[in-house]
Design a protein around this motif. Structure first.
Motif, PDB file in Angstrom:
ATOM      1  N   UNK A  70       0.832  -0.948   0.017  1.00 34.30           N
ATOM      2  CA  UNK A  70       0.094  -0.079  -0.122  1.00 34.30           C
ATOM      3  C   UNK A  70       0.782   1.229  -0.063  1.00 34.30           C
ATOM      4  N   UNK A  71       2.094   1.205   0.631  1.00 31.27           N
ATOM      5  CA  UNK A  71       2.761   2.374   0.706  1.00 31.27           C
ATOM      6  C   UNK A  71       3.490   2.541  -0.694  1.00 31.27           C
ATOM      7  N   UNK A  72       4.016   1.423  -1.466  1.00 26.10           N
ATOM      8  CA  UNK A  72       4.500   1.452  -2.640  1.00 26.10           C
ATOM      9  C   UNK A  72       3.454   2.077  -3.468  1.00 26.10           C
ATOM     10  N   UNK A  73       2.344   1.675  -3.517  1.00 29.94           N
ATOM     11  CA  UNK A  73       1.092   2.206  -4.406  1.00 29.94           C
ATOM     12  C   UNK A  73       1.044   3.806  -3.997  1.00 29.94           C
ATOM     13  N   UNK A  74       1.054   4.258  -2.813  1.00 27.99           N
ATOM     14  CA  UNK A  74       0.762   5.559  -2.494  1.00 27.99           C
ATOM     15  C   UNK A  74       1.959   6.062  -2.916  1.00 27.99           C
ATOM     16  N   UNK A  75       3.156   5.854  -3.126  1.00 27.73           N
ATOM     17  CA  UNK A  75       4.271   6.309  -3.790  1.00 27.73           C
ATOM     18  C   UNK A  75       4.117   6.703  -5.039  1.00 27.73           C
ATOM     19  N   UNK A  76       3.726   5.788  -5.820  1.00 25.71           N
ATOM     20  CA  UNK A  76       3.540   5.771  -7.273  1.00 25.71           C
ATOM     21  C   UNK A  76       2.426   6.901  -7.481  1.00 25.71           C
ATOM     22  N   UNK A  77       1.336   6.484  -6.571  1.00 22.32           N
ATOM     23  CA  UNK A  77      -0.082   7.323  -6.790  1.00 22.32           C
ATOM     24  C   UNK A  77       0.407   8.860  -6.622  1.00 22.32           C
ATOM     25  N   UNK A  78       1.379   9.239  -5.703  1.00 26.32           N
ATOM     26  CA  UNK A  78       1.655  10.546  -5.354  1.00 26.32           C
ATOM     27  C   UNK A  78       2.689  11.047  -6.334  1.00 26.32           C
ATOM     28  N   UNK A  79       3.673  10.309  -6.862  1.00 27.56           N
ATOM     29  CA  UNK A  79       4.223  10.636  -8.085  1.00 27.56           C
ATOM     30  C   UNK A  79       3.464  10.933  -9.317  1.00 27.56           C
ATOM     31  N   UNK A  80       2.424  10.291  -9.500  1.00 25.70           N
ATOM     32  CA  UNK A  80       1.801  10.616 -10.607  1.00 25.70           C
ATOM     33  C   UNK A  80       0.672  11.689 -10.631  1.00 25.70           C
ATOM     34  N   UNK A  81       0.388  12.069  -9.289  1.00 29.11           N
ATOM     35  CA  UNK A  81      -0.543  13.137  -9.120  1.00 29.11           C
ATOM     36  C   UNK A  81       0.366  14.393  -9.155  1.00 29.11           C
ATOM     37  N   UNK A  82       1.688  14.401  -8.424  1.00 32.99           N
ATOM     38  CA  UNK A  82       2.592  15.497  -8.819  1.00 32.99           C
ATOM     39  C   UNK A  82       2.747  15.710 -10.122  1.00 32.99           C
ATOM     40  N   UNK A  83       3.065  14.663 -11.135  1.00 33.15           N
ATOM     41  CA  UNK A  83       3.873  14.926 -12.292  1.00 33.15           C
ATOM     42  C   UNK A  83       2.479  15.432 -13.233  1.00 33.15           C
ATOM     43  N   UNK A  84       1.257  14.887 -12.990  1.00 37.07           N
ATOM     44  CA  UNK A  84       0.207  15.439 -13.673  1.00 37.07           C
ATOM     45  C   UNK A  84      -0.136  16.927 -13.326  1.00 37.07           C
ATOM     46  N   UNK A  85       0.283  17.447 -12.191  1.00 33.06           N
ATOM     47  CA  UNK A  85       0.144  18.659 -11.841  1.00 33.06           C
ATOM     48  C   UNK A  85       1.300  19.457 -12.507  1.00 33.06           C
ATOM     49  N   UNK A  86       2.259  19.019 -12.237  1.00 34.62           N
ATOM     50  CA  UNK A  86       3.653  19.786 -13.013  1.00 34.62           C
ATOM     51  C   UNK A  86       3.471  19.930 -14.325  1.00 34.62           C
ATOM     52  N   UNK A  87       3.134  18.988 -15.126  1.00 34.44           N
ATOM     53  CA  UNK A  87       3.020  18.934 -16.529  1.00 34.44           C
ATOM     54  C   UNK A  87       1.558  19.744 -16.847  1.00 34.44           C
ATOM     55  N   UNK A  88       0.834  20.423 -16.220  1.00 36.64           N
ATOM     56  CA  UNK A  88      -0.305  20.998 -16.356  1.00 36.64           C
ATOM     57  C   UNK A  88      -1.627  20.168 -16.928  1.00 36.64           C
ATOM     58  N   UNK A 142      -3.879  18.412 -15.105  1.00 44.32           N
ATOM     59  CA  UNK A 142      -4.776  18.368 -14.197  1.00 44.32           C
ATOM     60  C   UNK A 142      -5.530  19.889 -14.679  1.00 44.32           C
ATOM     61  N   UNK A 143      -4.545  20.765 -14.794  1.00 44.62           N
ATOM     62  CA  UNK A 143      -4.986  22.045 -15.325  1.00 44.62           C
ATOM     63  C   UNK A 143      -5.755  22.277 -16.545  1.00 44.62           C
ATOM     64  N   UNK A 144      -5.186  21.340 -17.426  1.00 41.15           N
ATOM     65  CA  UNK A 144      -5.778  21.311 -19.018  1.00 41.15           C
ATOM     66  C   UNK A 144      -7.156  20.732 -18.747  1.00 41.15           C
ATOM     67  N   UNK A 145      -7.505  19.715 -17.945  1.00 42.69           N
ATOM     68  CA  UNK A 145      -8.656  19.266 -17.787  1.00 42.69           C
ATOM     69  C   UNK A 145      -9.702  19.984 -16.778  1.00 42.69           C
ATOM     70  N   UNK A 146      -9.005  21.331 -16.298  1.00 41.41           N
ATOM     71  CA  UNK A 146     -10.112  22.268 -15.447  1.00 41.41           C
ATOM     72  C   UNK A 146      -9.843  21.879 -14.086  1.00 41.41           C
TER      73      UNK A 146
END
Length: 130
Positions: A11-29, A31-35
């Protein structure tokens, strides 16, 4: 006890990958592109709480259903943290409205996707650990 250790760690490993995906999607814009206004900073405080909760949610894999279909079980179990995020955390803790709709209309879809990443990575981690 070994199973609980594996499930928590996965679960911790899953959370690490999840967090990196959330962060990366935010950094790449993305999430913002999707409003959707979700673009967290990758800080130790933000990451730590997500890892702990991911590990605790991982303990749900001890539930005795879908044992032979671990990936499917990961997707099903990912609906629980999704529901908590959308109907408890966003409206009551974060003040972002029911389902986080104040962050954007596609917030529920993104939360569902991000938590599916957690569920799949957790299931894969469990499979590898066994």
């Amino acid at each position: 006890m070994k199973k609980l250790y594996i499930f928590f760690t996965a679960g911790c490993i899953g959370a690490l990958v999840n967090s990196l995906v959330v962060w990366q999607c935010g950094q790449l814009g993305i999430n913002n592109m999707l409003g959707v206004a979700i673009a967290p900073n990758l800080t130790s405080g933000w990451l730590y709480q997500r890892l702990v909760w991911g590990g605790l949610w991982g303990l749900l894999f001890v539930l005795p259903f879908l044992r032979s279909r671990l990936l499917y079980k990961g997707l099903v179990l990912s609906l629980l943290p999704t529901a908590v995020q959308l109907f408890v955390v966003f409206p009551y803790s974060a003040g972002k409205g029911m389902a986080g709709l104040e962050l954007g209309l596609l917030t529920p879809a993104l939360v569902l996707f991000f938590n599916a990443v957690w569920g799949l990575v957790t299931a894969i981690s469990i499979r590898i650990a066994r």
